[in-house]
Enzyme design. Sequence first.
Site, PDB file in Angstrom:
ATOM      1  N   ASP A  12      36.877 -47.043  11.457  1.00 29.29           N
ATOM      2  CA  ASP A  12      37.405 -46.562  12.739  1.00 29.29           C
ATOM      3  C   ASP A  12      38.158 -45.436  11.800  1.00 29.29           C
ATOM      4  OD1 ASP A  12      38.367 -46.212  15.154  1.00 29.29           O
ATOM      5  OD2 ASP A  12      40.460 -46.577  13.994  1.00 29.29           O
ATOM      6  N   SER A  13      38.786 -44.248  12.202  1.00 34.09           N
ATOM      7  CA  SER A  13      39.116 -43.420  11.227  1.00 34.09           C
ATOM      8  C   SER A  13      40.591 -44.146  10.998  1.00 34.09           C
ATOM      9  CB  SER A  13      39.863 -42.409  12.036  1.00 34.09           C
ATOM     10  OG  SER A  13      40.942 -43.304  13.742  1.00 34.09           O
ATOM     11  N   TYR A  44      41.433 -38.101  13.446  1.00 32.74           N
ATOM     12  CA  TYR A  44      40.197 -37.961  13.729  1.00 32.74           C
ATOM     13  C   TYR A  44      40.616 -36.964  15.566  1.00 32.74           C
ATOM     14  CZ  TYR A  44      37.554 -40.088  10.033  1.00 32.74           C
ATOM     15  OH  TYR A  44      37.035 -40.535   8.722  1.00 32.74           O
ATOM     16  N   GLY A  45      42.091 -37.460  15.683  1.00 27.74           N
ATOM     17  CA  GLY A  45      41.447 -36.821  17.280  1.00 27.74           C
ATOM     18  C   GLY A  45      41.332 -35.531  17.836  1.00 27.74           C
ATOM     19  N   CYS A  75      35.479 -46.270  16.822  1.00 21.90           N
ATOM     20  CA  CYS A  75      36.075 -45.161  17.601  1.00 21.90           C
ATOM     21  C   CYS A  75      35.125 -44.071  18.164  1.00 21.90           C
ATOM     22  CB  CYS A  75      35.562 -44.853  15.379  1.00 21.90           C
ATOM     23  SG  CYS A  75      37.426 -42.782  15.723  1.00 21.90           S
ATOM     24  N   ASN A  76      36.082 -43.781  19.179  1.00 19.77           N
ATOM     25  CA  ASN A  76      35.840 -42.893  20.067  1.00 19.77           C
ATOM     26  C   ASN A  76      35.173 -41.804  19.470  1.00 19.77           C
ATOM     27  OD1 ASN A  76      35.611 -44.378  23.266  1.00 19.77           O
ATOM     28  ND2 ASN A  76      37.290 -45.252  21.799  1.00 19.77           N
ATOM     29  N   THR A  77      36.503 -41.454  19.341  1.00 19.51           N
ATOM     30  CA  THR A  77      36.078 -39.880  18.647  1.00 19.51           C
ATOM     31  C   THR A  77      35.193 -39.131  17.793  1.00 19.51           C
ATOM     32  OG1 THR A  77      38.378 -39.837  18.544  1.00 19.51           O
ATOM     33  CG2 THR A  77      37.882 -38.016  17.314  1.00 19.51           C
ATOM     34  N   GLU A 160      50.293 -45.771  16.004  1.00 17.31           N
ATOM     35  CA  GLU A 160      50.620 -45.365  13.963  1.00 17.31           C
ATOM     36  C   GLU A 160      51.719 -45.462  13.456  1.00 17.31           C
ATOM     37  OE1 GLU A 160      47.090 -44.961  11.690  1.00 17.31           O
ATOM     38  OE2 GLU A 160      46.468 -45.660  13.473  1.00 17.31           O
ATOM     39  N   THR A 195      40.490 -46.279  21.101  1.00 14.23           N
ATOM     40  CA  THR A 195      40.752 -47.983  20.546  1.00 14.23           C
ATOM     41  C   THR A 195      41.825 -48.110  19.674  1.00 14.23           C
ATOM     42  OG1 THR A 195      40.315 -47.440  17.504  1.00 14.23           O
ATOM     43  CG2 THR A 195      38.702 -48.100  19.286  1.00 14.23           C
TER      44      THR A 195
HETATM   45  N1  DGL Z   1      40.014 -44.501  16.821  1.00 18.71           N
HETATM   46  C1  DGL Z   1      40.133 -42.800  17.199  1.00 18.71           C
HETATM   47  C2  DGL Z   1      39.033 -43.351  18.966  1.00 18.71           C
HETATM   48  O1  DGL Z   1      39.597 -44.466  19.464  1.00 18.71           O
HETATM   49  C3  DGL Z   1      41.286 -42.520  17.894  1.00 18.71           C
HETATM   50  C4  DGL Z   1      42.470 -42.135  16.636  1.00 18.71           C
HETATM   51  C5  DGL Z   1      42.072 -41.168  16.301  1.00 18.71           C
HETATM   52  O2  DGL Z   1      43.045 -39.999  16.580  1.00 18.71           O
HETATM   53  O3  DGL Z   1      42.164 -41.110  14.850  1.00 18.71           O
HETATM   54  O4  DGL Z   1      38.906 -42.678  18.877  1.00 18.71           O
END
Ligand code: DGL
Length: 276
Positions: A12-13, A44-45, A75-77, A160, A195
Amino acid sequence: MAESFAPIGIFDSGYGGLTVMKDIVERLPAYDFVYLGDNARAPYGNRSFDTVYRYTLQAVQWFFDQGCPLVVLACNTASAKALRTIQQQDLPKIAPDKRVLGVIRPTTEIVGNYSLSAELGLLATAGTVASDSYAIELAKFFPEVKLYQEACPMWVPLVENNEHLKPGADYFIRQHINRLLEKQPKIDTILLACTHYPLLEEKIMSFLPKGIRLISQGPLVATSLADYLYRHPEMDGRISKNGSQCFFTTDDPLDFQRRSAIFFGQPVSARKVELA
Ligand code: DGL
């Protein structure tokens, strides 16, 4: 036969992937896991496609160097912006016998079942919404379900920074819920497609009209991964199973240890790595 240490990598980010890992470990307690949070470069978003792809590929290469035969981008992004290119362009060149999975497909395969009105809402980072990955994948499994998306750029920074449960966060949380429901008042199910958002679940619920169901991804991803391993015994056999979990971060390990508890349910100690 699994090599002595051939864990499943979970990426994950930052901390958010720990919410997914928690459900995966509950579901697959015998397996070995390695978690990496790219905390130094999170979030990362709001980053460009190129940057998210480059960072994610560095992380995947790092997991392979640790001996992981399988990596889950929790991580969705990263799943939205990097997974397809890594699967199609990079894997055949760098590690044709290894696999990288994301969280979008396992979610879209199932989530349409939850909406009776066939009007589904989605809350995610700006990057995930801009990629339109959820709409594209959902249309493959549930073409009759309409998807309404709302980007919530403030939510990850709030979580965060551990500000999400304070009254100051309410404005930002309400604002996006209202905007989503204005797009389609018949929405009966909302997917938390980031997440970090399970940590906001109670607060979101308190602002939602009664009868709207909120879905977190962790259990869906965990079920899908267990099913994947069952359907791919050749991969399952390569993963070591000593029930171990270890954690790495690209930022301060002490910070990680302190803040991981709210995501993972218990504090975990991490070691530092540099990605390049
Ligand atoms: N973990 C990233 C997600 O699920 C969100 C956090 C980010 O923006 O880095 O999209």
